[in-house]
Structures are given as structure tokens and as C-alpha cells.
Design a protein around this motif. Structure first.
Motif, PDB file in Angstrom:
ATOM      1  N   ASP A 128       0.842  -1.188   0.000  1.00 28.21           N
ATOM      2  CA  ASP A 128       0.000   0.000   0.000  1.00 28.21           C
ATOM      3  C   ASP A 128       0.885   1.247   0.000  1.00 28.21           C
ATOM      4  O   ASP A 128       2.124   1.164  -0.008  1.00 28.21           O
ATOM      5  CB  ASP A 128      -1.000  -0.002   1.162  1.00 28.21           C
ATOM      6  N   GLN A 129       0.258   2.410   0.004  1.00 32.57           N
ATOM      7  CA  GLN A 129       0.993   3.671  -0.117  1.00 32.57           C
ATOM      8  C   GLN A 129       1.827   3.982   1.117  1.00 32.57           C
ATOM      9  O   GLN A 129       2.732   4.820   1.058  1.00 32.57           O
ATOM     10  CB  GLN A 129       0.010   4.806  -0.400  1.00 32.57           C
ATOM     11  N   PRO A 139      -7.244  -2.013   0.567  1.00 35.59           N
ATOM     12  CA  PRO A 139      -7.043  -3.286  -0.118  1.00 35.59           C
ATOM     13  C   PRO A 139      -8.368  -3.966  -0.461  1.00 35.59           C
ATOM     14  O   PRO A 139      -9.302  -3.980   0.356  1.00 35.59           O
ATOM     15  CB  PRO A 139      -6.247  -4.125   0.889  1.00 35.59           C
ATOM     16  N   VAL A 154      -4.576  -2.739  -4.096  1.00 36.17           N
ATOM     17  CA  VAL A 154      -4.790  -1.603  -3.197  1.00 36.17           C
ATOM     18  C   VAL A 154      -5.198  -0.425  -4.062  1.00 36.17           C
ATOM     19  O   VAL A 154      -4.508  -0.087  -5.030  1.00 36.17           O
ATOM     20  CB  VAL A 154      -3.523  -1.274  -2.390  1.00 36.17           C
ATOM     21  N   PRO A 195      -8.039  -0.281   6.105  1.00 34.01           N
ATOM     22  CA  PRO A 195      -6.580  -0.307   6.258  1.00 34.01           C
ATOM     23  C   PRO A 195      -6.108  -0.225   7.704  1.00 34.01           C
ATOM     24  O   PRO A 195      -5.034  -0.737   8.035  1.00 34.01           O
ATOM     25  CB  PRO A 195      -6.120   0.923   5.466  1.00 34.01           C
ATOM     26  N   TRP A 214       0.304  -6.184   1.991  1.00 33.51           N
ATOM     27  CA  TRP A 214      -0.910  -6.969   2.138  1.00 33.51           C
ATOM     28  C   TRP A 214      -0.787  -8.230   1.300  1.00 33.51           C
ATOM     29  O   TRP A 214      -0.164  -8.231   0.245  1.00 33.51           O
ATOM     30  CB  TRP A 214      -2.123  -6.156   1.672  1.00 33.51           C
ATOM     31  N   GLY A 246      -5.584   3.702  -0.723  1.00 28.07           N
ATOM     32  CA  GLY A 246      -4.905   2.818   0.210  1.00 28.07           C
ATOM     33  C   GLY A 246      -5.757   1.706   0.772  1.00 28.07           C
ATOM     34  O   GLY A 246      -5.379   1.084   1.776  1.00 28.07           O
TER      35      GLY A 246
END
Length: 257
Positions: free
Chosen positions: A58-59, A106, A100, A121, A64, A104
Motif C-alpha cells: 500500500d501507499q 485493499p 490496493v 486499512p 498486504w 490505500g
């Protein structure tokens, strides 16, 4: 790998160029330093977490991953090495493809059911979206710039779109028919590309959401079941041609000329 028969399945690079992978046979997440060859292993904390599958960053740098055999979603904090696992609400749902979105969040496909799910998240609380057809089996997913989720329905031979804001589902029959096995999928410039993986040869398929039209091209090697594909930095596609010992590169710009 340091551990024999690790069975590396999915992989992804982090911002520093390290390669993270799911060791599907031995139940760990691995980090490979490509400059030294060193591998660090992060064992999944629950023995029931069998067959980690698809990894995505993710950012914020969290990794994940889906755990298909254990029916779970996982999150790894690379800095601390901590792993958190949460079960999918639907039994035997086989969490599979994962992405994602731009915010952000998932999302993952529940290949054993007719559902696509998201996870908060922060809390990892899972929300499921039920697809309109009970026989749908979404396998891999991709997102367009509006954060709509596009999925390949492997069982029914369909391409689908889920709007997470409204839960609205739209579907289009794949040109190859019910038994064409749509599988690998990617988005380039908001155009959907996927592979009919049961067709012989496998067919690279393009869907334009604006005109809602399809185009198809045979994969020269046959494809041998294209399980995954990804956009390349130059705006093309890279296809993993399982079973025929090949990687396919697609020059989309040349196609348009």
C-alpha cells in the motif's frame, strides 16, 4: 531460497528494489535482497495460514497478502516485521487476487464464492460485496482510475465491474464464451486487458469501457494458462505464460498504429 521447497508464488518489489514474495508451500513471507542474494523469512503466526498467495504494497509501505489455503487476509509491517491475519467472513472463500486502490484500501477476490471484499486499512475489518450471479467466481482483479474494481469471472466466462461506492455490478460475456476461463487482468490507461486462459491458444482480450467493445489476439506461444499479467513502465504489458516456458511482452502503442 534458504528453506527447501518454499514454493515462491506471488512477488512484488518495494521502493528500495527488494523483492518480497509469498512462500506458498512453507507459509512465510520472504524478502530477497537482489544485490546480495540474502533472504529474510517472516513466518505466518498461525499454522492454519496455509498457502500465502498474492502480495501488494500500500501507499504507506505495508505489505498486504491473501492466504488462499487458510481463508485469510494478511498485513505485514516491513519495518517491525509484525504480521496480522484476519479470516475472511465467508468460509472456504479462497482469497485470491488482491489490489490496493488509490486511497490505500485493499480489495481481494474471493475465488471460492461470488464475492469481492475490502479491508479497512487501519482496523482490517472486512466488508464483502456479493456479485449478482451466485455462480460467479472472481479470480483476479484490477482497478481503473475511478477506483472501480474489474474482475475476471473464471467460472462463467465473464468480465465484471464492481462499483464499491454503490455496490452496483455490471457484467459482459467474454468473447470466447462460458468456458474461456478469464484469468490474468490488468488496466492500462483505463482500458481493461485480460487473458482467456482456457482458450487454445490463450487469447489476449481488450475491453474498452467507453465503447463497451472487445478485441482479441492469440498469444503466439499458446500461453499455457496466463495466470498473471502486469503493466510495464513503457505502457505495455508483461504476461506470465505458464506451461510454455515464456514471458510475453505486449506493445500496445504498436497495436494502435
Amino acid at each position: 531460497m534458504k528453506t527447501p521447497d518454499s514454493g515462491p508464488h506471488g512477488l512484488v518489489a518495494d521502493a528500495n528494489g527488494a523483492i518480497w514474495f509469498t512462500a506458498s508451500f512453507k507459509g512465510y513471507i520472504g524478502k530477497l535482497d537482489p544485490t546480495t542474494g540474502d533472504v529474510r523469512e517472516f513466518k505466518l503466526p498461525d499454522p492454519a495460514a496455509r498457502d500465502p498467495h498474492t502480495p501488494v504494497f500500500d501507499q504507506k509501505g505495508n505489505l498486504w497478502f491473501t492466504v488462499i489455503g487458510g481463508n485469510m487476509l494478511g498485513r505485514l509491517d516491513p519495518a517491525a516485521g509484525d504480521i496480522k491475519l484476519i479470516p475472511s467472513p465467508t468460509a472456504h472463500s479462497l482469497p485470491y487476487g488482491l489490489l490496493v486502490n488509490s486511497k490505500g484500501v485493499p480489495f481481494f477476490a474471493e475465488f471460492g464464492s461470488n464475492k469481492i471484499a475490502l479491508a479497512d486499512p487501519a482496523t482490517m475489518k472486512i466488508k464483502e460485496f456479493t456479485l449478482s450471479n451466485p455462480d460467479a467466481r472472481p479470480r483476479r482483479i484490477a482497478a481503473t482510475s475511478d477506483d472501480a474494481i474489474w474482475y475476471t469471472d473464471y467460472a462463467r466466462g465473464y468480465l465484471g465491474r464492481l462499483d464499491p461506492k454503490t455496490s452496483e455490478v455490471s457484467e459482459w460475456p467474454s468473447p470466447g464464451g462460458r468456458d474461456s476461463g478469464p484469468y490474468a487482468i490488468a488496466v492500462v490507461d483505463d482500458v481493461i486487458w485480460y487473458v482467456e486462459s482456457v482458450a487454445s491458444p490463450n487469447m489476449l482480450t481488450r475491453f474498452d469501457p467507453k465503447s463497451q467493445t472487445f478485441e482479441r489476439w492469440p498469444i503466439p506461444s499458446g500461453g499455457g494458462v496466463v495466470r498473471n499479467m502486469a503493466p510495464t513502465p513503457d505502457g505495455g504489458l508483461a504476461l506470465a505464460c505458464s506451461g510454455v516456458n515464456a514471458i510475453a511482452l505486449v506493445d500496445i502503442a504498436r497495436r494502435a498504429q
